[in-house]
Design a protein around this motif. Structure first.
Motif, short mmCIF file in Angstrom:
data_model
loop_
_atom_site.label_atom_id
_atom_site.label_comp_id
_atom_site.label_asym_id
_atom_site.label_seq_id
_atom_site.Cartn_x
_atom_site.Cartn_y
_atom_site.Cartn_z
N LYS A 65 0.88 -1.18 0.00
CA LYS A 65 0.00 0.00 0.00
C LYS A 65 0.91 1.23 0.00
CE LYS A 65 -3.73 -2.38 2.34
NZ LYS A 65 -4.62 -2.43 3.49
N TYR A 66 1.58 1.40 -1.13
CA TYR A 66 2.64 2.40 -1.22
C TYR A 66 2.15 3.83 -1.06
CZ TYR A 66 5.48 -1.49 -2.88
OH TYR A 66 6.16 -2.69 -2.98
N ASP A 67 1.01 4.17 -1.66
CA ASP A 67 0.53 5.55 -1.57
C ASP A 67 0.26 5.95 -0.12
OD1 ASP A 67 0.70 5.86 -4.30
OD2 ASP A 67 -1.40 5.38 -4.67
N GLU A 68 -0.33 5.04 0.65
CA GLU A 68 -0.60 5.32 2.06
C GLU A 68 0.70 5.39 2.86
OE1 GLU A 68 -3.85 2.88 3.70
OE2 GLU A 68 -4.29 2.36 1.61
N ALA A 69 1.63 4.49 2.55
CA ALA A 69 2.93 4.49 3.24
C ALA A 69 3.69 5.78 2.95
CB ALA A 69 3.75 3.28 2.82
N ILE A 70 3.64 6.24 1.71
CA ILE A 70 4.32 7.48 1.33
C ILE A 70 3.81 8.65 2.15
CG2 ILE A 70 4.49 9.19 -0.54
CD1 ILE A 70 4.72 6.76 -2.49
N LYS A 71 2.51 8.74 2.33
CA LYS A 71 1.92 9.83 3.12
C LYS A 71 2.46 9.82 4.55
CE LYS A 71 -2.38 10.05 0.52
NZ LYS A 71 -3.80 9.75 0.53
N LEU A 72 2.54 8.63 5.14
CA LEU A 72 3.02 8.54 6.52
C LEU A 72 4.51 8.85 6.63
CD1 LEU A 72 1.05 5.50 7.97
CD2 LEU A 72 0.51 7.93 8.06
N TYR A 73 5.30 8.36 5.67
CA TYR A 73 6.72 8.69 5.69
C TYR A 73 6.93 10.19 5.53
CZ TYR A 73 8.08 3.74 5.37
OH TYR A 73 8.28 2.40 5.62
N LYS A 74 6.13 10.82 4.70
CA LYS A 74 6.23 12.27 4.54
C LYS A 74 5.84 13.00 5.82
CE LYS A 74 5.85 12.65 -0.47
NZ LYS A 74 5.07 13.19 -1.59
N GLU A 75 4.88 12.46 6.54
CA GLU A 75 4.49 13.04 7.83
C GLU A 75 5.64 12.93 8.83
OE1 GLU A 75 2.36 14.87 10.85
OE2 GLU A 75 1.87 14.79 8.72
N VAL A 76 6.33 11.80 8.81
CA VAL A 76 7.50 11.63 9.69
C VAL A 76 8.54 12.68 9.34
CG1 VAL A 76 9.46 10.13 10.26
CG2 VAL A 76 7.15 9.17 10.12
N ILE A 77 8.80 12.88 8.06
CA ILE A 77 9.79 13.86 7.62
C ILE A 77 9.35 15.27 8.00
CG2 ILE A 77 10.85 14.92 5.58
CD1 ILE A 77 10.90 12.03 4.39
N LEU A 114 11.18 6.15 1.66
CA LEU A 114 10.54 6.82 0.52
C LEU A 114 11.31 6.57 -0.77
CD1 LEU A 114 9.43 10.37 1.70
CD2 LEU A 114 8.01 8.59 0.70
N ILE A 115 12.61 6.69 -0.70
CA ILE A 115 13.46 6.46 -1.89
C ILE A 115 13.26 5.04 -2.42
CG2 ILE A 115 15.86 6.26 -2.67
CD1 ILE A 115 16.42 8.56 -0.52
N ASN A 116 13.22 4.08 -1.51
CA ASN A 116 13.03 2.69 -1.92
C ASN A 116 11.66 2.45 -2.56
OD1 ASN A 116 15.59 1.95 -1.06
ND2 ASN A 116 14.89 1.39 0.98
N ILE A 117 10.64 3.10 -2.02
CA ILE A 117 9.29 2.95 -2.61
C ILE A 117 9.28 3.52 -4.02
CG2 ILE A 117 6.90 3.76 -2.50
CD1 ILE A 117 7.06 3.50 0.55
N TYR A 118 9.83 4.74 -4.18
CA TYR A 118 9.85 5.35 -5.51
C TYR A 118 10.67 4.52 -6.49
CZ TYR A 118 7.57 9.48 -3.59
OH TYR A 118 6.67 10.33 -3.00
N GLU A 119 11.73 3.91 -6.00
CA GLU A 119 12.55 3.04 -6.85
C GLU A 119 11.73 1.82 -7.29
OE1 GLU A 119 17.04 1.20 -6.81
OE2 GLU A 119 15.90 1.12 -4.94
#
Length: 119
Positions: A56-68, A81-86
């Motif tokens: 569930k990459y889109d949801e994970a991306i949102k949470l990682y961005k919140e952490v950042i 995030l880098i690994n997901i985009y890769e």
């Protein structure tokens, strides 16, 4: 005035009483900090990692961005995030995150190498 208060040399007694009364009126009205499932960065990271494992990459991306957002120098969040985009093949997003990681993280040699590799 129900309780005896001591007033220092630099304070006017009436002014001090007014301040104390205003503070007393605020008690209980201050909203507590964010409560619930994501009440800390650790919980955000854990939830993001679970979402990532479940693809569930889109949801994970949102949470990682919140952490950042909350912790701008979080190398673990940037790496994730880098690994997901890769994995998604989104080279432009990967480059953007690498550039932000390089500027925000103290130990960024790995990020620099990865950016050089994909450019």
């Amino acid at each position: 005035m129900s309780e005896e208060r001591k007033v220092g040399k630099n304070f006017d007694a009436d002014e001090a009483d007014s301040i104390f009364d205003k503070l007393k009126n605020v008690e209980g009205k201050i909203k507590p900090k964010r409560e619930g499932k994501f009440d800390s960065i650790t919980h955000l990271m854990q939830e993001a990692q679970l979402l990532e494992k479940g693809n569930k990459y889109d949801e994970a991306i949102k949470l990682y961005k919140e952490v950042i957002f909350q912790l701008p120098d979080s190398t673990k969040a940037y790496e994730a995030l880098i690994n997901i985009y890769e994995k998604q093949g989104d080279v432009e997003a990967e480059k953007d995150i690498l550039k932000k990681a390089i500027s925000n993280c103290g130990k960024n040699e790995d990020f620099k190498k990865r950016l050089e590799k994909i450019e």
